[in-house]
Design a protein around this motif. Structure first.
Motif, PDB file in Angstrom:
ATOM      1  N   SER A  15       6.734  -7.709  56.186  1.00  0.00           N
ATOM      2  CA  SER A  15       6.481  -8.685  57.246  1.00  0.00           C
ATOM      3  C   SER A  15       7.760  -9.422  57.618  1.00  0.00           C
ATOM      4  O   SER A  15       7.996  -9.737  58.790  1.00  0.00           O
ATOM      5  CB  SER A  15       5.394  -9.675  56.820  1.00  0.00           C
ATOM      6  OG  SER A  15       5.874 -10.608  55.883  1.00  0.00           O
ATOM      7  N   ARG A  16       8.612  -9.680  56.603  1.00  0.00           N
ATOM      8  CA  ARG A  16       9.881 -10.362  56.875  1.00  0.00           C
ATOM      9  C   ARG A  16      10.827  -9.461  57.670  1.00  0.00           C
ATOM     10  O   ARG A  16      11.530  -9.927  58.572  1.00  0.00           O
ATOM     11  CB  ARG A  16      10.540 -10.791  55.564  1.00  0.00           C
ATOM     12  CG  ARG A  16       9.784 -11.911  54.833  1.00  0.00           C
ATOM     13  CD  ARG A  16      10.624 -12.509  53.720  1.00  0.00           C
ATOM     14  NE  ARG A  16      10.770 -11.579  52.605  1.00  0.00           N
ATOM     15  CZ  ARG A  16      10.022 -11.588  51.510  1.00  0.00           C
ATOM     16  NH1 ARG A  16       9.043 -12.478  51.378  1.00  0.00           N
ATOM     17  NH2 ARG A  16      10.230 -10.723  50.535  1.00  0.00           N
ATOM     18  N   VAL A  17      10.829  -8.174  57.344  1.00  0.00           N
ATOM     19  CA  VAL A  17      11.689  -7.232  58.076  1.00  0.00           C
ATOM     20  C   VAL A  17      11.196  -7.075  59.506  1.00  0.00           C
ATOM     21  O   VAL A  17      11.995  -7.009  60.458  1.00  0.00           O
ATOM     22  CB  VAL A  17      11.731  -5.861  57.355  1.00  0.00           C
ATOM     23  CG1 VAL A  17      12.641  -4.890  58.117  1.00  0.00           C
ATOM     24  CG2 VAL A  17      12.218  -6.011  55.918  1.00  0.00           C
ATOM     25  N   HIS A  21       7.233  -8.293  51.942  1.00  0.00           N
ATOM     26  CA  HIS A  21       8.614  -7.932  52.265  1.00  0.00           C
ATOM     27  C   HIS A  21       8.695  -7.318  53.655  1.00  0.00           C
ATOM     28  O   HIS A  21       9.567  -7.683  54.465  1.00  0.00           O
ATOM     29  CB  HIS A  21       9.151  -6.941  51.222  1.00  0.00           C
ATOM     30  CG  HIS A  21      10.431  -6.282  51.626  1.00  0.00           C
ATOM     31  ND1 HIS A  21      11.651  -6.917  51.589  1.00  0.00           N
ATOM     32  CD2 HIS A  21      10.679  -5.012  52.102  1.00  0.00           C
ATOM     33  CE1 HIS A  21      12.596  -6.102  52.020  1.00  0.00           C
ATOM     34  NE2 HIS A  21      12.030  -4.941  52.334  1.00  0.00           N
ATOM     35  N   GLY A  57      11.150  -9.113  65.921  1.00  0.00           N
ATOM     36  CA  GLY A  57      10.891 -10.411  66.528  1.00  0.00           C
ATOM     37  C   GLY A  57       9.421 -10.756  66.639  1.00  0.00           C
ATOM     38  O   GLY A  57       9.020 -11.517  67.525  1.00  0.00           O
ATOM     39  N   GLU A  69      14.659  -1.489  54.493  1.00  0.00           N
ATOM     40  CA  GLU A  69      15.770  -2.414  54.716  1.00  0.00           C
ATOM     41  C   GLU A  69      15.954  -2.725  56.202  1.00  0.00           C
ATOM     42  O   GLU A  69      16.417  -3.802  56.573  1.00  0.00           O
ATOM     43  CB  GLU A  69      17.060  -1.810  54.155  1.00  0.00           C
ATOM     44  CG  GLU A  69      18.189  -2.793  53.949  1.00  0.00           C
ATOM     45  CD  GLU A  69      17.903  -3.795  52.830  1.00  0.00           C
ATOM     46  OE1 GLU A  69      18.566  -4.848  52.822  1.00  0.00           O
ATOM     47  OE2 GLU A  69      17.011  -3.541  51.989  1.00  0.00           O
ATOM     48  N   ARG A  70      15.569  -1.753  57.040  1.00  0.00           N
ATOM     49  CA  ARG A  70      15.780  -1.939  58.481  1.00  0.00           C
ATOM     50  C   ARG A  70      14.776  -1.106  59.262  1.00  0.00           C
ATOM     51  O   ARG A  70      14.377  -0.023  58.831  1.00  0.00           O
ATOM     52  CB  ARG A  70      17.212  -1.507  58.838  1.00  0.00           C
ATOM     53  CG  ARG A  70      17.587  -1.677  60.305  1.00  0.00           C
ATOM     54  CD  ARG A  70      19.088  -1.490  60.494  1.00  0.00           C
ATOM     55  NE  ARG A  70      19.532  -0.137  60.177  1.00  0.00           N
ATOM     56  CZ  ARG A  70      19.586   0.870  61.071  1.00  0.00           C
ATOM     57  NH1 ARG A  70      19.190   0.660  62.319  1.00  0.00           N
ATOM     58  NH2 ARG A  70      20.032   2.055  60.710  1.00  0.00           N
ATOM     59  N   PHE A  91       6.006 -12.105  64.466  1.00  0.00           N
ATOM     60  CA  PHE A  91       5.439 -12.655  63.240  1.00  0.00           C
ATOM     61  C   PHE A  91       3.946 -12.354  63.230  1.00  0.00           C
ATOM     62  O   PHE A  91       3.202 -12.865  64.064  1.00  0.00           O
ATOM     63  CB  PHE A  91       5.678 -14.155  63.146  1.00  0.00           C
ATOM     64  CG  PHE A  91       5.137 -14.758  61.873  1.00  0.00           C
ATOM     65  CD1 PHE A  91       5.761 -14.502  60.657  1.00  0.00           C
ATOM     66  CD2 PHE A  91       3.991 -15.541  61.891  1.00  0.00           C
ATOM     67  CE1 PHE A  91       5.257 -15.040  59.471  1.00  0.00           C
ATOM     68  CE2 PHE A  91       3.484 -16.088  60.712  1.00  0.00           C
ATOM     69  CZ  PHE A  91       4.123 -15.830  59.503  1.00  0.00           C
ATOM     70  N   GLU A 143       9.615  -9.308  61.265  1.00  0.00           N
ATOM     71  CA  GLU A 143       9.960 -10.529  62.000  1.00  0.00           C
ATOM     72  C   GLU A 143      11.437 -10.535  62.384  1.00  0.00           C
ATOM     73  O   GLU A 143      11.795 -10.890  63.515  1.00  0.00           O
ATOM     74  CB  GLU A 143       9.624 -11.755  61.147  1.00  0.00           C
ATOM     75  CG  GLU A 143       9.865 -13.065  61.888  1.00  0.00           C
ATOM     76  CD  GLU A 143       9.458 -14.276  61.067  1.00  0.00           C
ATOM     77  OE1 GLU A 143       9.481 -15.392  61.631  1.00  0.00           O
ATOM     78  OE2 GLU A 143       9.134 -14.121  59.866  1.00  0.00           O
ATOM     79  N   ARG A 144      12.295 -10.096  61.460  1.00  0.00           N
ATOM     80  CA  ARG A 144      13.735 -10.100  61.729  1.00  0.00           C
ATOM     81  C   ARG A 144      14.127  -9.039  62.752  1.00  0.00           C
ATOM     82  O   ARG A 144      14.879  -9.323  63.700  1.00  0.00           O
ATOM     83  CB  ARG A 144      14.498  -9.850  60.424  1.00  0.00           C
ATOM     84  CG  ARG A 144      16.020  -9.952  60.568  1.00  0.00           C
ATOM     85  CD  ARG A 144      16.702  -9.330  59.360  1.00  0.00           C
ATOM     86  NE  ARG A 144      16.481  -7.886  59.307  1.00  0.00           N
ATOM     87  CZ  ARG A 144      16.524  -7.162  58.189  1.00  0.00           C
ATOM     88  NH1 ARG A 144      16.731  -7.747  57.016  1.00  0.00           N
ATOM     89  NH2 ARG A 144      16.322  -5.854  58.227  1.00  0.00           N
ATOM     90  N   ASP A 145      13.638  -7.805  62.586  1.00  0.00           N
ATOM     91  CA  ASP A 145      14.101  -6.687  63.416  1.00  0.00           C
ATOM     92  C   ASP A 145      13.324  -6.507  64.716  1.00  0.00           C
ATOM     93  O   ASP A 145      13.873  -6.023  65.711  1.00  0.00           O
ATOM     94  CB  ASP A 145      14.038  -5.384  62.621  1.00  0.00           C
ATOM     95  CG  ASP A 145      15.052  -5.346  61.486  1.00  0.00           C
ATOM     96  OD1 ASP A 145      15.851  -6.301  61.372  1.00  0.00           O
ATOM     97  OD2 ASP A 145      15.041  -4.378  60.702  1.00  0.00           O
TER      98      ASP A 145
END
Length: 378
Positions: A230-232, A228, A238, A172-173, A240, A234-236
């Protein structure tokens, strides 16, 4: 011939790079007893990479107790080169497919031990690390290795855990604030010879999952987990990484090396050439001998032979290529620094038969090449 440099790739399933160097060296010294022969056996980042670097450069093999793919204690190793300033790690030493034998399950295996080796090498004083990807039994995007160096992964309950391929979906993080300080000033280069993306039809799970024990359903689950994560990331963090060529290597460890270790991915041969200071070594060479099991159009994309040829061309050093076989449409190699190509097989035999004579055929081919070279000098 006063100086010859030997830098062959292995002939997969028949001759190792070191064996080829030994055969060529023996034949060169038979015809040119005073010749300086420098051997640089090549590995692709998988099993045997550390030994190849140590053979080429000298150095020390350091043994460490780390975790195996199932987080059980085992003894693994890394190499120290260049007076201890450079460390070489092959992930196969503690996350390799042979280590799981009858327990293949990329949903449960971990790269934690790889991170332990990276940290041990950094703490020993290495300023640069070369990490070889290949032969892994994992699909955890390097999360295990990241956890071993202080990066924390949390689930929905806020609990820290070590993700594996099957639990990437639970991340999740990500918190990278406690990354081991020893790594912040270390340059890390990752050897990676494939260009698969992180996920999707040509990604880590679909292409490499089955050989690690994943059935079709698990392949889909692993792929969704990688997507999933990869999205975390990118978000946490920065970053990609999904479409970076090579991100899907070794269970998406390529992506993990970029995201968690700030490494760059580099073709294996380029890493080898830089590490051994190839450009300096060949500056006064009379001939370079290289080769691989089969030269084909795939080889022209930058594998060992072409990597060597391009460097040699800049210094106008001739390159003799010895191969098990050669496919059509490889003439472009001659524009990339290759002088001549010699297949070793003497009769049109099936590989299942000819492989039995690989050592003999290599010896005879080397002998004939050197006979010709010697004759031309008279």
């Amino acid at each position: 011939m006063k100086k010859a440099v030997l830098i062959p790739d292995s002939f997969k399933g028949t001759l190792s790079s070191s064996q080829i160097c030994s055969i060529l060296s023996g034949k060169i010294l038979q015809y040119y007893p005073e010749c300086q022969v420098i051997s640089i056996p090549v590995a692709d980042g998988g099993e045997g990479s550390v030994d190849c670097f140590l053979t080429a450069l000298g150095g020390e093999k350091v043994r460490e107790t780390v975790k195996n793919p199932y987080l059980e204690d085992m003894e693994a190793f890394y190499g120290k080169l260049d007076g201890g300033r450079t460390g070489v790690i092959e992930m196969a030493s503690c996350a390799g497919l042979p280590l799981v034998e009858n327990r293949k399950d990329p949903g449960k295996t971990s790269t934690y031990g790889v991170g332990q080796l990276i940290l041990a090498a950094a703490r020993s004083g290495c300023e640069k690390l070369v990490v070889g990807l290949g032969g892994s039994c994992t699909n955890d995007v390097g999360c295990g290795a990241a956890a071993a160096v202080g990066i924390r992964f949390y689930n929905k309950k806020g609990e820290a855990f070590i993700p594996t391929g099957g639990t990437l979906k639970d991340v999740e993080r990500i918190d990278a604030s406690d990354l081991a300080p020893e790594l912040r000033c270390v340059e890390i280069v990752t050897m990676c010879d494939i260009d698969n993306p992180m996920y999707g039809p040509t990604g880590a799970a679909h292409i490499f999952g089955p050989q690690k024990g994943a059935d079709p359903q698990m392949v889909e689950e692993l792929d969704e987990g990688v997507k999933h994560l990869s999205r975390v990331i990118e978000r946490d963090l920065g970053i990609f990484v999904a479409d970076v060529p090579g991100a899907g290597a070794a269970g998406a460890m390529g992506a993990g090396m970029i995201a968690f270790f700030h490494s760059r991915l580099q073709m294996g041969i380029e890493t080898v050439l830089d590490t051994v200071r190839f450009d300096e070594i060949i500056s006064d060479a009379d001939m370079i001998f290289t080769g691989e099991g089969k030269i084909d159009t795939q080889s022209l994309r930058g594998k060992v032979v072409i990597g060597v040829g391009k460097r040699a061309k800049k210094q106008k050093v001739p390159v003799t290529v010895i191969v098990g076989g050669a496919e059509p449409d490889i003439d472009a190699a001659y524009d990339m620094g290759v002088t001549a190509i010699f297949p070793i097989n003497r009769l049109p035999l099936d590989f299942s038969v000819s492989r039995q004579y690989s050592e003999q055929n290599m010896t005879l081919t080397a002998d004939n090449i050197l006979r010709l070279m010697r004759c031309m000098e008279k």
